[in-house]
Write a protein that holds these residues in place. Sequence first.
Motif, short mmCIF file in Angstrom:
data_model
loop_
_atom_site.label_atom_id
_atom_site.label_comp_id
_atom_site.label_asym_id
_atom_site.label_seq_id
_atom_site.Cartn_x
_atom_site.Cartn_y
_atom_site.Cartn_z
N VAL A 11 39.97 54.77 41.73
CA VAL A 11 39.72 53.60 42.57
C VAL A 11 39.34 54.12 43.94
O VAL A 11 40.10 54.83 44.59
CB VAL A 11 40.99 52.72 42.66
CG1 VAL A 11 40.75 51.54 43.59
CG2 VAL A 11 41.41 52.25 41.27
N ASN A 37 42.17 46.52 42.57
CA ASN A 37 41.53 47.74 42.08
C ASN A 37 40.17 47.50 41.44
O ASN A 37 39.26 48.31 41.60
CB ASN A 37 42.44 48.46 41.09
CG ASN A 37 43.59 49.17 41.76
OD1 ASN A 37 43.57 49.41 42.96
ND2 ASN A 37 44.61 49.49 40.98
N THR A 41 36.67 49.10 42.63
CA THR A 41 35.82 49.86 41.70
C THR A 41 34.37 49.40 41.78
O THR A 41 33.45 50.20 41.67
CB THR A 41 36.37 49.75 40.27
OG1 THR A 41 37.72 50.24 40.28
CG2 THR A 41 35.55 50.55 39.29
N VAL A 171 40.63 51.28 35.22
CA VAL A 171 41.38 51.50 36.46
C VAL A 171 42.74 50.83 36.33
O VAL A 171 42.91 49.87 35.57
CB VAL A 171 40.61 51.00 37.71
CG1 VAL A 171 39.33 51.80 37.91
CG2 VAL A 171 40.33 49.52 37.65
#
Length: 181
Positions: A11, A37, A41, A171
């Motif tokens: 991340v 997150n 990303t 993630v």
Amino acid sequence: MENVTSLEFNVPTKNEVSSANQEIFDNLNKALGFVPNLYATMAYSDNGLGRYLNFQNAKTSFSNKEKEAINLIVSQINGCVYCLSAHTVIGKMNGFTDAQLIEIRKGKSEHPKLNALVKLASEITERKGNTSEEALDEFFTQGYTKEHLVDLILQVSDKTAMNYLHNLTKVPVDFPLAETI
């Protein structure tokens, strides 16, 4: 060219993204208290995060509750634990009970209008837009319009993009994990 091994996605932090994305991170921190997150990303792309947030936040003919029902069933079908977790939290914020959230994820609702919406969203996702006449007829019978149909397709595409992003990057989920069903 960046050398990336299979499924290696960290991340990105604020210092690792473009200045435009840094500003978006600041705005997300102000609005949400953190940068989810999956949004972070998206900041691997200089334009992706801003483009996506504009799309996600655009006006729609659906209520927030209806949007969450769509988000949940699409995420369930696409097997995205991140989006299921996030939209379980958001669904509760929009008035759904835990039991109602599970029912929606199973493709139904006790409310006929919401049931028609969930069923059609499910079919659009599973059948790549090729739905049954029955599901489409029930959608319109319950009072939805052609405007709603267009907005439903856009909402399915919004959530599918995020589902695919998480399914590929994996993630860490930064929301309480949704119950497995």
